[in-house]
Design a protein around this motif. Structure first.
Motif, mmCIF file in Angstrom:
data_model
loop_
_atom_site.group_PDB
_atom_site.id
_atom_site.type_symbol
_atom_site.label_atom_id
_atom_site.label_comp_id
_atom_site.label_asym_id
_atom_site.label_seq_id
_atom_site.Cartn_x
_atom_site.Cartn_y
_atom_site.Cartn_z
ATOM 1 N N TRP A 61 0.826 -1.208 0.000
ATOM 2 C CA TRP A 61 0.000 0.000 0.000
ATOM 3 C C TRP A 61 0.861 1.259 0.000
ATOM 4 N N ALA A 62 1.955 1.228 0.752
ATOM 5 C CA ALA A 62 2.844 2.390 0.778
ATOM 6 C C ALA A 62 3.445 2.641 -0.591
ATOM 7 N N ALA B 272 0.800 4.181 -2.856
ATOM 8 C CA ALA B 272 0.625 5.599 -2.518
ATOM 9 C C ALA B 272 1.830 6.417 -2.944
ATOM 10 N N LEU C 142 -6.283 4.061 -9.899
ATOM 11 C CA LEU C 142 -5.437 4.910 -9.065
ATOM 12 C C LEU C 142 -3.995 4.924 -9.571
ATOM 13 N N SER D 274 -1.888 8.051 -11.127
ATOM 14 C CA SER D 274 -0.648 8.437 -10.444
ATOM 15 C C SER D 274 0.572 8.388 -11.365
#
Length: 264
Positions: free
Chosen positions: A181-182, A185, A233, A237
């Motif tokens: 997840w990091a 992100a 996402l 990004s």
């Protein structure tokens, strides 16, 4: 990037495409659904998996690559062995996807350099059998970025054109759910390395854990909607591509992300 696993032990599809004819048909179906390229692999890299013999990997991969390439598909070969990469390129593959980033086979980078084909360099710390023992980071985004930069420098030093390098943060490879997840992100920081970024989140265990209920982890084939959400996402990004098992929803997600970005 549509996935064709020519393996009996893939975590995601349990050997559905192990028969070469079924794998070829699957590749054609993915293209019809909108995949831009097909990633053909003959060795499972799920956590705990053991390596397959070279001759078996060749037997699984080469006929599928040859048939799909002959039909006009853009094919990448998912392998850590230079012998398999060479045979696949001779059979028509035009991309090498090496999940070890050239570390598993020291001859891989020189081979890729000699052909000029693009190469996916993934963040990797060791083979599947014990890779999760190496999931330790001070700052996973900073550490993966630094290690990917070193991998890229290594293959470029071996003669690979920097413009031929695609980077992959290696979700699930020596990484736990929090690390994955990091990294998702932190994709804008990873795109700062200046190379196209491939994201391979499809059906992985961290999505199953997110979607878990009282029956346990969501099974792999029940993770496709979450995969499409990650695709949207990731595309928004700045990711160059996504590697997925089911194409239509992720293809739509890429379109949504593009429209979103265009309207900003």
């Amino acid at each position: 990037m549509g996935v064709v696993n020519v393996t009996p032990d893939s975590f995601s599809d349990g050997g559905m495409w192990f028969d070469p004819a079924e794998a070829i048909a699957r590749g054609h179906a993915l293209i019809a659904e909108g995949a831009d390229l097909i990633d053909v692999g003959g060795e499972s890299t799920r956590p705990g998996a053991e390596r397959v013999p070279l001759d078996e990997e060749l037997r699984r991969v080469v006929p599928v690559v040859r048939e799909l390439s002959a039909a006009g598909a853009i094919v990448s070969v998912d392998t850590m062995r230079v012998e398999v990469a060479q045979a696949a390129v001779e059979a028509g593959a035009t991309v090498v996807n090496d999940v070890s980033g050239g570390l598993a086979d020291p001859a891989m980078a020189a081979f890729v350099a000699s052909t000029g084909v693009p190469v996916v360099v993934m963040h990797w710390r060791g083979h599947s059998r014990d890779m999760q023992d190496k999931a330790h980071y001070d700052d996973v985004v900073a550490d993966v970025r630094a290690e990917l930069a070193r991998r890229m420098d290594r293959v470029v030093d071996a003669g690979v054109d920097p413009e031929a390098v695609i980077l992959d943060p290696g979700l699930g490879f020596a990484k736990n759910a929090e690390h994955n997840w990091a990294l998702l992100a932190g994709l804008p920081e990873l795109t700062g390395l200046g190379r196209p970024l491939l994201v391979a989140a499809s059906r992985k265990a961290f999505l199953g854990r997110l979607l878990a209920d009282d029956q346990g982890l969501r099974p792999p084939r029940g993770r496709d909607d979450a995969t499409a959400a990650v695709t949207a996402l990731a595309a928004a990004s700045g990711a160059w591509g996504v590697r997925v098992h089911e194409v239509p929803a992720s293809r739509d997600a890429v379109r949504v992300a593009a429209a979103w970005q265009a309207a900003r």
